[in-house]
Design an enzyme around this catalytic site. Structure first.
Site, mmCIF file in Angstrom:
data_model
loop_
_atom_site.group_PDB
_atom_site.id
_atom_site.type_symbol
_atom_site.label_atom_id
_atom_site.label_comp_id
_atom_site.label_asym_id
_atom_site.label_seq_id
_atom_site.Cartn_x
_atom_site.Cartn_y
_atom_site.Cartn_z
ATOM 1 N N CYS A 1 20.401 -7.562 -28.060
ATOM 2 C CA CYS A 1 20.536 -6.228 -27.468
ATOM 3 C C CYS A 1 21.937 -5.727 -27.788
ATOM 4 O O CYS A 1 22.383 -5.830 -28.930
ATOM 5 C CB CYS A 1 20.252 -6.269 -25.965
ATOM 6 N N ARG B 1 20.454 -7.913 -21.813
ATOM 7 C CA ARG B 1 19.052 -7.494 -21.742
ATOM 8 C C ARG B 1 18.153 -8.440 -22.537
ATOM 9 O O ARG B 1 17.015 -8.711 -22.146
ATOM 10 C CB ARG B 1 18.910 -6.057 -22.250
#
Length: 372
Positions: free
Chosen positions: A260, A265
């Site tokens: 990410c 994430r």
């Protein structure tokens, strides 16, 4: 009579043998329920010896109310502050000092939660990489806890420092991908690259703070991390997740590297793939887009679109969109709508010029000088 009884025994043994055989053929459950705990499972064990609950939200959110007994840990505390790339995982020495100061021991049973999911799985991933044996994610986090009407407190628990020691021989080095491994995946397709950021980040429409360039790592599949969640931020069911990933060509038949902006994430997707779907070979690219985009020698791709001749619909960064005219083939050449081309070039409709006399279309692309 004895012959009939003997035949009956043989038949029963045969049936039992075949039953055991077919049971062995059944696929094992892919999920690891030991890595997820529900609100209903957590409430009755609050306050039990050895249980450590970690709230990774901001100090302000924690102070406004948290689960009784939970301690507050900030992302900066499990990141390497000496690394020039932001939010890289803390070193073993840094983790030992931090965990010990928070009263966490090697035998502690840990439950982590936040309000969205990714900050919790980030700490889970760091602990998993360093070999802590018992770490769970609270499914749905604090929002699910509150929605269920469970009690909250504003009182922080008293913490007694503990000794924490990471066994260097148990560090899971395979949990993290290096830039060299990612580059190899780009060049020789040795692994599937999965970008879990937003569509706008993936397509280069926005440059998130901290990144040095727009776009994504070439060849990446886009599948945003939030697609793993239900509306209440709990994990989707295993059949739903399996169907979603297989539909994108992301299967357990090949090595997978997720990334990410900072590896946060992507830790959520890593958790889903390894702990819920049981994928055996998954890595989290810790440096992620910040680290990759910082190195100008590494390739970057901006935009990603797929259209099919004869169809009005096309996908842009994984999202389905509709054209006003259907593309077609004529004399071996593809004809596509001008508005589609303009969209790919980030040209607004006001900059599409039509000359009726010459029957010509001009696309005006504004280019701005970069500050020196």
């Amino acid at each position: 009579m004895l012959m009939k009884e003997r035949n009956s025994v043989i038949l029963i043994l045969f049936i039992l043998t075949m039953f055991a055989f077919f049971v062995m053929l059944q696929p094992a459950e892919a999920s690891d329920p030991a890595s997820v705990i529900t609100v209903e499972q957590l409430e009755p064990i609050l306050g039990t010896p050895g249980l450590v609950i970690i709230d990774v939200r901001s100090p302000e959110e924690y102070g406004d109310g948290h689960i009784a007994g939970a301690i507050n840990v900030q992302m900066a505390e499990y990141a390497d502050q000496n690394n020039p790339i932001a939010v890289m995982a803390a070193t073993p020495e840094q983790m030992e000092a931090m965990l010990g100061s928070k009263g966490v021991g090697n035998e502690s049973r840990i439950v982590i939660y936040d309000d969205q999911g990714a900050s919790a799985t980030r700490l889970w991933w760091v602990l998993y990489m360093y070999g802590h044996p018992d770490v769970k994610i609270l499914d749905g986090g604090i929002e699910k806890w509150q929605a269920a009407g469970k009690p909250m407190t504003t009182v922080a628990p008293l913490v007694q420092a503990a000794q924490y020691k990471i066994d260097r021989s148990r560090i899971n080095k395979g949990a993290v991908a290096s830039t060299e491994e990612v580059l190899a995946a780009v060049e020789n397709k040795s692994a599937l690259l999965v970008d879990v950021r937003s569509s706008d980040e993936f397509n280069g429409k926005i440059l998130k703070q901290g990144a040095f360039r727009k776009g994504h790592i070439p060849g990446s599949i886009w599948l945003e991390w939030t697609k793993n969640q239900n509306p209440d931020r709990t994990f989707k069911s295993i059949p739903e997740l399996k169907k979603m990933y297989e539909g994108e060509g992301i299967t357990d038949c090949k090595k997978i590297i997720v990334y990410c902006q900072t590896g946060t994430r992507s830790s959520y997707t890593y958790f889903v793939l390894t702990q819920l779907l049981g994928y055996p070979d998954v890595q989290n690219y810790d440096a992620s887009w910040i680290g990759w985009s910082k190195d100008e020698s590494l390739p970057a791709q901006v935009g990603y679109s797929v259209l099919k001749i004869g169809s009005r619909f096309y996908t842009e960064g994984g999202s389905e969109r509709e054209m006003d005219v259907i593309p077609y083939l004529k004399d071996g050449r593809a004809f596509v709508p001008v508005l589609y081309l303009a969209s790919m070039l980030d040209i607004v409709s006001e900059d599409i010029k039509w000359d009726p006399a010459g029957k010509a279309v001009t696309l005006v692309k504004a280019v701005y000088a970069q500050p020196t």
